[in-house]
Design an enzyme around this catalytic site. Structure first.
Site, PDB file in Angstrom:
ATOM      1  CE  LYS A  23      -3.957   1.945   2.555  1.00  0.00           C
ATOM      2  NZ  LYS A  23      -4.832   1.790   3.743  1.00  0.00           N
TER       3      LYS A  23
ATOM      4  CB  SER B 277      -8.147   3.612   2.563  1.00  0.00           C
ATOM      5  OG  SER B 277      -7.312   3.029   3.549  1.00  0.00           O
TER       6      SER B 277
ATOM      7  CB  SER C 184      -8.386   0.886   5.622  1.00  0.00           C
ATOM      8  OG  SER C 184      -9.071   2.096   5.493  1.00  0.00           O
TER       9      SER C 184
END
Lengths: 475, 94
Positions: free
Chosen positions: A78, A153, A177
């Site tokens: 990420k 996210s 997330s």
């Protein structure tokens, strides 16, 4: 044999260990898929150009006797986790051009094991969102249905695995997330115990809530990845040893607690996953688990509480992006004007919204009413969980209220987007670990409808219990 | 409760440039979000004076084990948008 991108980490590591497959070949296959599909899916903000060199290094490590399961395994990261000398943006314009000056602790751990990093994955800007539509670099699409969001996210990490462009990924979880995008893309996701994984090198969002964790195809893979990144770290004073928390004595099968979903009445979320959840509960009963009802009477306040605490912490954490030390800098009339112009140009809509809310709830005259009250309610929620864990070992809920929604469906309705966290955020408030496992797979291991997930929560530092129960459920 | 002037003031405190149009748009949105979080006021306050998480504890360490001087300077300065040798350049404050 399965086509390489469909391999699990465990399967790949067996082949790598037996020398039936080289990391270079595996990485090449994964890269081909990633490069072919990324134009449409936008899972990766950047696919690294040195993946094959990394793979060759891993192959050397294996020949020299490295037997780590992750050695040579292609992983996606990420883009809010720092990898030395590589760009990192948190999907924000304000970090455009910035290169990390050090490795996050999770990255140095994975480097030692010989993992291959395929690229940086897309996210909602600074991890603020539940759809990956808030990225300054375009939305990510759900590989299972490209008219739908992958969740967020950590939507890029989930999509990277689901499209076959990585065998596993790291995400970060502040309110859901990791778990919500994993669930939306038919994957397993673990939000570890707060403090069990070092956050040194994670771009901070909500410091009392953030944690880095694995996203994978199976529970076994999540276990491998988690065990590789966990541990107390002198660079992160909020990281802790396992011994910090008492070990629960469990004799026989763990007892499962479920709460009456009516306790969420009036919160405003439509729970469509109800039937699938009931089927999952029945499956656990069939597997011999006892299931009893528990009360979490303050859980209905979990999302509103979060949307006071998180903006407060985020507005403080994001104050550092002032155009002086990193990334974007816009010239103004004086120093203060530089800050204003830089932040004005660099921060996207949702980030500004949350900074304004955070500034408001912390401002003189309002902090008692909002911020301090929210901290108290957070403690009430934690008390409910402590109480529940006196009579059960695992708490089971749906991971989300529904499956992946359409791109654009919620993007203009912040509160609807916030309610995506309804089942996931309590684990962040309380700091306990939570695992999502797909709950509507067909007998061939695929999905007839969009994926749904079931969430298992355990007391602090009881990840191993989650893995045991998750593997049982997954069978 | 929240008007455009308040948003303007908050944006100023947070050092974010915003257009008037955006301030207007945010006024409604922030109002809506604050209405949503208002429900925490109904939550019970019993025992809530003791709101400190029971798992919290202080982490202390000695101020020693310094790394070698200027070990990270070059890398950190590299990323600053405006620099002069080993210094980050900013506008004068006074």
């Amino acid at each position: 044999m399965k086509k390489y991108p469909e391999l699990t980490i465990k399967e790949a590591s067996v082949l790598l260990e037996k020398k039936e497959l080289s990391s270079k070949d595996l990485t090449e296959m994964v890269l081909d898929v990633a490069e072919e599909k990324n134009g449409d899916i936008n899972a990766y903000l950047e696919i690294f150009d040195d993946c094959l060199e990394q793979a060759e290094e891993a192959d050397k490590l294996r020949s020299n006797g490295n037997t780590e399961a992750l050695c040579g395994v292609p992983i996606a990261i990420k883009d809010n986790i720092l990898i030395k000398d590589r760009r990192v943006t948190a999907a924000s314009k304000i970090l455009e051009g910035y290169r990390a000056v050090y490795d996050a602790t999770v990255i140095s751990k994975l480097k030692t094991k010989g993992s291959v990093f395929i690229g940086r994955t897309n996210l909602d800007e600074f991890a603020m969102g539940a759809s990956t539509e808030n990225s300054a670099y375009g939305s990510t699409k759900n590989p299972l249905d490209t008219t739908r969001v992958p969740g967020g996210s950590s939507g890029g990490s989930a999509a990277a695995i689901a499209m076959g462009g990585a065998l596993g990924a790291l995400g970060s979880d502040t309110a859901g997330s990791i778990r919500q995008p994993a669930s939306f893309c038919g994957l397993v996701g673990l939000k570890p115990t707060y403090g069990s994984v070092s956050r040194h090198g994670l771009i901070a969002l909500g410091s009392s809530l953030d944690v880095i964790g694995p996203m994978t195809k199976t529970v076994g893979d999540a276990e491998i990845l988690f065990n590789s990144i966990k541990g107390k770290d002198s660079y992160d004073s909020t990281s802790v040893d396992e011994s910090m928390f008492p070990k629960k004595e469990i004799s026989g099968k763990p007892r499962i607690g479920i709460f009456n979903l009516d306790e969420l009445a009036g919160v405003g979320a439509k729970i469509e996953s109800y039937d699938n959840f009931n089927a999952s509960v029945n499956k656990m009963r069939d597997l011999g688990y006892s299931v009893e009802e528990i009360s979490l009477k303050n859980i209905k306040y979990a999302v509103p509480t979060y949307y006071v605490i998180l903006p407060a912490e985020a507005s403080s954490n994001l104050a550092r992006f002032d155009g002086v030390r990193y990334g974007l800098s816009v010239d103004g009339e004086n120093g203060i004007d530089d800050f204003k112009k830089t932040k004005g140009a660099g921060f996207g809509k949702e980030v500004r919204r949350r900074i304004i809310i955070g500034t408001y709830v912390l401002s003189a005259g309002y902090s008692d009413e909002y911020y301090k009250k929210a901290l108290k309610v957070r403690e009430l929620i934690s008390q409910d969980f402590r109480e529940a864990f006196k009579s059960v070992d695992i708490i089971m809920t749906p991971t989300t209220a529904s499956s992946a929604f359409k791109l654009g469906e919620k993007v203009n309705d912040p509160v609807a987007m916030y309610l995506e966290d309804i089942f996931t955020v309590p684990a962040n408030h309380t700091g306990i670990p939570a695992l999502t496992v797909p709950s509507n797979k067909n007998k061939d291991g695929g999905f007839d409808d969009m994926p749904l997930g079931v969430q298992f929560m355990a007391p602090h530092m009881h990840e191993s219990l989650l893995f045991t129960v998750g593997k049982d459920f997954e069978k | 409760m929240i008007d455009k002037e308040k948003i303007h003031e908050l944006a100023n405190l947070a050092r974010i440039n915003m257009t008037e149009e955006e301030e207007k748009e945010l006024t409604g949105e922030v109002e809506h979000i604050l209405e949503f979080v208002e429900s925490i006021q109904e939550a019970s306050s019993v025992e809530s004076d003791n709101f400190k998480n029971t798992q919290s504890y202080n982490v202390m360490r000695k101020d020693d084990n310094e790394h070698n001087k200027s070990l990270y300077t070059k890398d950190l300065i590299r990323e600053a948008p405006d620099k002069d040798g080993n210094y980050v350049r900013v506008k004068k404050i006074l």
